[in-house]
Design a protein around this motif. Structure first.
Motif, PDB file in Angstrom:
ATOM      1  N   GLY A  36      14.513  -6.918  78.784  1.00 18.26           N
ATOM      2  CA  GLY A  36      13.168  -6.560  79.199  1.00 18.26           C
ATOM      3  C   GLY A  36      12.211  -7.729  79.156  1.00 18.26           C
ATOM      4  O   GLY A  36      12.589  -8.858  78.827  1.00 18.26           O
ATOM      5  N   SER A  37      10.962  -7.463  79.467  1.00 15.16           N
ATOM      6  CA  SER A  37       9.959  -8.535  79.481  1.00 15.16           C
ATOM      7  C   SER A  37       9.668  -9.067  78.092  1.00 15.16           C
ATOM      8  O   SER A  37       9.119 -10.165  77.943  1.00 15.16           O
ATOM      9  N   HIS A  38      10.017  -8.294  77.053  1.00 15.82           N
ATOM     10  CA  HIS A  38       9.824  -8.739  75.673  1.00 15.82           C
ATOM     11  C   HIS A  38      11.146  -9.109  75.012  1.00 15.82           C
ATOM     12  O   HIS A  38      11.279  -9.078  73.790  1.00 15.82           O
ATOM     13  N   GLY A  39      12.134  -9.459  75.826  1.00 13.67           N
ATOM     14  CA  GLY A  39      13.403  -9.939  75.300  1.00 13.67           C
ATOM     15  C   GLY A  39      14.483  -8.881  75.308  1.00 13.67           C
ATOM     16  O   GLY A  39      14.255  -7.723  75.671  1.00 13.67           O
ATOM     17  N   PRO A  40      15.692  -9.253  74.903  1.00 10.38           N
ATOM     18  CA  PRO A  40      16.795  -8.296  74.834  1.00 10.38           C
ATOM     19  C   PRO A  40      16.541  -7.237  73.764  1.00 10.38           C
ATOM     20  O   PRO A  40      15.935  -7.513  72.730  1.00 10.38           O
ATOM     21  N   SER A  41      17.012  -6.020  74.036  1.00 12.83           N
ATOM     22  CA  SER A  41      16.825  -4.930  73.084  1.00 12.83           C
ATOM     23  C   SER A  41      17.658  -5.162  71.828  1.00 12.83           C
ATOM     24  O   SER A  41      18.613  -5.952  71.824  1.00 12.83           O
ATOM     25  N   GLU A  42      17.305  -4.444  70.754  1.00 15.88           N
ATOM     26  CA  GLU A  42      18.061  -4.560  69.513  1.00 15.88           C
ATOM     27  C   GLU A  42      19.518  -4.127  69.720  1.00 15.88           C
ATOM     28  O   GLU A  42      20.440  -4.718  69.146  1.00 15.88           O
ATOM     29  N   ALA A 170       8.508 -10.682  65.661  1.00 18.16           N
ATOM     30  CA  ALA A 170       7.973  -9.849  64.576  1.00 18.16           C
ATOM     31  C   ALA A 170       8.422  -8.401  64.735  1.00 18.16           C
ATOM     32  O   ALA A 170       8.752  -7.733  63.745  1.00 18.16           O
ATOM     33  N   GLN A 171       8.436  -7.932  65.969  1.00 20.25           N
ATOM     34  CA  GLN A 171       8.903  -6.569  66.211  1.00 20.25           C
ATOM     35  C   GLN A 171      10.424  -6.523  66.047  1.00 20.25           C
ATOM     36  O   GLN A 171      11.162  -7.158  66.785  1.00 20.25           O
ATOM     37  N   GLY A 172      10.877  -5.792  65.053  1.00 17.39           N
ATOM     38  CA  GLY A 172      12.305  -5.684  64.789  1.00 17.39           C
ATOM     39  C   GLY A 172      12.818  -6.631  63.726  1.00 17.39           C
ATOM     40  O   GLY A 172      13.993  -6.543  63.339  1.00 17.39           O
ATOM     41  N   ALA A 173      11.979  -7.540  63.239  1.00 13.81           N
ATOM     42  CA  ALA A 173      12.420  -8.495  62.218  1.00 13.81           C
ATOM     43  C   ALA A 173      12.572  -7.808  60.867  1.00 13.81           C
ATOM     44  O   ALA A 173      11.844  -6.872  60.531  1.00 13.81           O
ATOM     45  N   LYS A 174      13.514  -8.302  60.058  1.00 13.64           N
ATOM     46  CA  LYS A 174      13.719  -7.810  58.697  1.00 13.64           C
ATOM     47  C   LYS A 174      13.298  -8.819  57.641  1.00 13.64           C
ATOM     48  O   LYS A 174      13.182  -8.480  56.466  1.00 13.64           O
ATOM     49  N   MET A 211      13.520 -14.156  73.909  1.00 13.23           N
ATOM     50  CA  MET A 211      13.566 -14.005  72.454  1.00 13.23           C
ATOM     51  C   MET A 211      13.353 -12.552  72.053  1.00 13.23           C
ATOM     52  O   MET A 211      12.357 -11.944  72.456  1.00 13.23           O
ATOM     53  N   PRO A 212      14.264 -11.964  71.292  1.00  9.60           N
ATOM     54  CA  PRO A 212      14.129 -10.557  70.905  1.00  9.60           C
ATOM     55  C   PRO A 212      12.805 -10.290  70.200  1.00  9.60           C
ATOM     56  O   PRO A 212      12.360 -11.070  69.366  1.00  9.60           O
ATOM     57  N   GLY A 213      12.187  -9.169  70.549  1.00 13.65           N
ATOM     58  CA  GLY A 213      10.937  -8.787  69.909  1.00 13.65           C
ATOM     59  C   GLY A 213       9.703  -9.344  70.572  1.00 13.65           C
ATOM     60  O   GLY A 213       8.580  -8.935  70.245  1.00 13.65           O
ATOM     61  N   GLY A 214       9.863 -10.291  71.496  1.00 17.09           N
ATOM     62  CA  GLY A 214       8.704 -10.869  72.163  1.00 17.09           C
ATOM     63  C   GLY A 214       7.798 -11.616  71.207  1.00 17.09           C
ATOM     64  O   GLY A 214       8.227 -12.098  70.146  1.00 17.09           O
ATOM     65  N   HIS A 215       6.517 -11.700  71.567  1.00 17.61           N
ATOM     66  CA  HIS A 215       5.536 -12.456  70.787  1.00 17.61           C
ATOM     67  C   HIS A 215       4.358 -11.533  70.474  1.00 17.61           C
ATOM     68  O   HIS A 215       3.677 -11.061  71.385  1.00 17.61           O
ATOM     69  N   SER A 216       4.092 -11.303  69.201  1.00 19.46           N
ATOM     70  CA  SER A 216       3.145 -10.273  68.777  1.00 19.46           C
ATOM     71  C   SER A 216       1.850 -10.829  68.212  1.00 19.46           C
ATOM     72  O   SER A 216       1.804 -11.940  67.662  1.00 19.46           O
TER      73      SER A 216
END
Length: 393
Positions: A36-42, A170-174, A211-216
């Motif tokens: 997607g536009s915010h990177g590959p899905s989890e 940041a979205q999806g990061a642990k 980049m997964p999660g995009g830029h937040s």
């Protein structure tokens, strides 16, 4: 993660396996619906990393004993991983994780490595680096001394408040590395994510999408961090940022070199097959010369990467060398990507090949980890200091 190892033969062997995996497995996912536009899905990240682990190429720059390949050897591996924009995600050499692993490995205590680094190296967790702040609020960007996020000691905890922007993944990061300013100066903290005190306000729509999660854009509201989760000492954050940033700039050069080389392959193949005005495109001087210029720029970029890697392998922070390399390589690869689009015409701006994405990704690369102009300004200041020293003798 222990000290670096230098083993060119081993690096070539690892790079060959990574290249085969990226070309034969990862490239097949370049049109996957989960991109997607915010990177590959989890889900896609997990699938790719599962395959990379089965192929023995997950986190290939960190060896089973925890040692890290030298920067020169890492270059061979990361260039191979970059042959697809998805490659670094699949084999776990992508930013910000690669840079965060490097920093925690260099600075983290044994306890912090066990708690935070192990999950990153295994590919089971992603991470984010919370440094940049919103420009319209006067926060830190290319000038980290403008940092407004605060850290206040409260017993055996630190309380952090502030706003961050362009936080990749940041979205999806642990795992998160949070930079803030105490009375002593800049600090770095390791945190487990998600945390209710760290709120993602929105994920920005940007030109890049690898980049997964995009830029937040993120708000940090009374985040309580145990004191033992500080990296190093209070006030030493900028020093640790330099430990991370010089190799991270170079790693970006390595990865995007691979993507630009792949785009050149695709454009060259197109020019050889496509005919116009009675002959193949490659036989037209205007096209042939662009491809020849690509060869020159790619070779010069490769030489700069290897030179800077050798400097970092001496133990130097390499701030000057990494600035020079970041400027030279990002600009050279941008020219390569632009020519590839031009050679391919309408096909080059379509999503039919990965070339248009490579163009978008490398355009963004000219900005993050320090825009070209900031690095040139830093280099000009060094020239001024050197001249002042010469004149004073």
């Amino acid at each position: 993660m222990s000290e670096t190892q230098q083993n060119p033969a081993l690096a070539r062997e690892i790079a060959a396996r990574v290249e085969a995996f990226v070309r034969n497995v990862v490239a097949l996912y370049e049109h996957d619906a989960r991109l997607g536009s915010h990177g590959p899905s989890e889900d896609l990240v997990t699938e790719l990393r599962t395959k990379a682990k089965a192929a023995g190429v997950l986190t290939p720059h960190i060896l089973p004993d925890g040692s890290h390949l030298s920067q020169r050897d890492t270059a061979a591996v990361l260039k191979a991983s970059g042959l697809s924009p998805l490659g670094p995600v699949a084999v776990n050499t992508m930013a910000p994780d690669e840079g965060n692993m490097y920093l925690i490995g260099k600075v983290g205590s044994p306890d912090l490595k066990a708690r935070f680094l192990a999950a990153l190296v295994s590919g089971d967790a992603r991470s984010a680096f919370f440094m940049t702040e919103p420009a319209d609020e006067g926060g830190a960007g290319s000038d980290p001394s403008m940092m407004k996020t605060t850290a206040v000691r409260d017993g055996d905890h630190w309380v952090v408040n502030g706003r961050k922007a362009f936080i990749t993944g940041a979205q999806g990061a642990k795992v998160g590395i949070v930079m803030a300013k105490s009375d002593d100066g800049a600090c770095m903290f390791l945190v487990e994510l998600p945390d209710p005190a760290i709120r993602i306000d929105r994920v920005l729509d940007t030109i890049d999408s690898s980049m997964p999660g995009g830029h937040s854009v993120v708000t940090i509201d009374d985040l309580r961090i145990p004191a033992d989760q500080m990296l190093g000492q209070s006030g030493e954050g900028f020093k640790y940022a330099q430990i991370r940033l010089s190799p991270a700039r170079l790693s970006h050069c390595m990865r995007w070199y691979g993507s630009a080389a792949r785009a050149h392959e695709i454009a060259s193949n197109y020019a050889f097959r496509r005919e116009a005005f009675g002959r193949k495109l490659i036989d037209h001087e205007g096209v042939g010369f662009m491809l020849a210029e690509n060869m020159i720029d790619l070779k010069q970029a490769e030489l700069m990467i290897d030179w800077c890697a050798d400097v970092l392998d001496t133990g130097s922070l390499g701030t000057v060398e990494s600035s020079m390399t970041k400027v030279a390589v990002s600009e050279a690869l941008m020219r390569v990507a632009d020519r590839c689009v031009q050679v391919m015409g309408g096909t080059g701006v379509s999503g039919d090949t990965v070339v248009e994405q490579v163009y978008r990704e490398i355009r963004a690369f000219r900005i993050y980890d320090g825009p070209t102009e900031v690095h040139k300004w830093s280099l000009a200041k060094k020239i001024k200091r050197d001249q002042a020293m010469v004149q004073s003798v």
